[in-house]
Design a protein around this motif. Structure first.
Motif: not given
Length: 118
Positions: A109, A112-113, A115-118
């Motif tokens: 989890s 994934d967090e 990896k998905n940071r902008k």
């Protein structure tokens, strides 16, 4: 990771290394003690990294090429590094078990967090 957590739960209770849960005061002391022990193990990893760099640099000064020197230094600390990383994992499993976390689920989890940071 689940297997590691399950193993450490039984292993640490058997050796009386688990975080104590019978009172607030004992839990507090046990948590803080284990935190200090974990940070000590992390510091031992740092010391091995220092040894790796010093050894590689000494080998380069002795005329060994950079890649070979680094590989030889890496091999020199590898066994101890495995031990120290294992100590850290054991303490982290201990905390995960105390807080009743599924560390494998938490790990993926969190990845994934990240990896998905902008």
């Amino acid at each position: 990771m689940r297997n590691l957590q399950e193993f450490t739960k039984g292993y640490q209770k058997e050796l009386n290394f688990h975080i104590k849960e019978d009172s607030y005061e004992r839990s507090k002391v046990s948590l803080l003690t284990n935190h200090m022990l974990l940070t000590t193990e992390v510091a031992e990893i740092a010391e091995l990294l220092r040894e790796l760099c010093v050894t590689a640099e000494q080998k380069m000064e002795d005329g060994i090429d950079e890649v070979t020197a680094f590989r030889q230094a890496q091999e020199q600390v590898s066994v101890e590094m495995g031990k120290e990383v294992s100590d850290c994992i054991a303490y982290l499993c201990k905390f995960g078990n105390f807080f009743e976390r599924d560390m494998e689920k938490d790990f993926y989890s969190k990845m994934d967090e990240v990896k998905n940071r902008k």
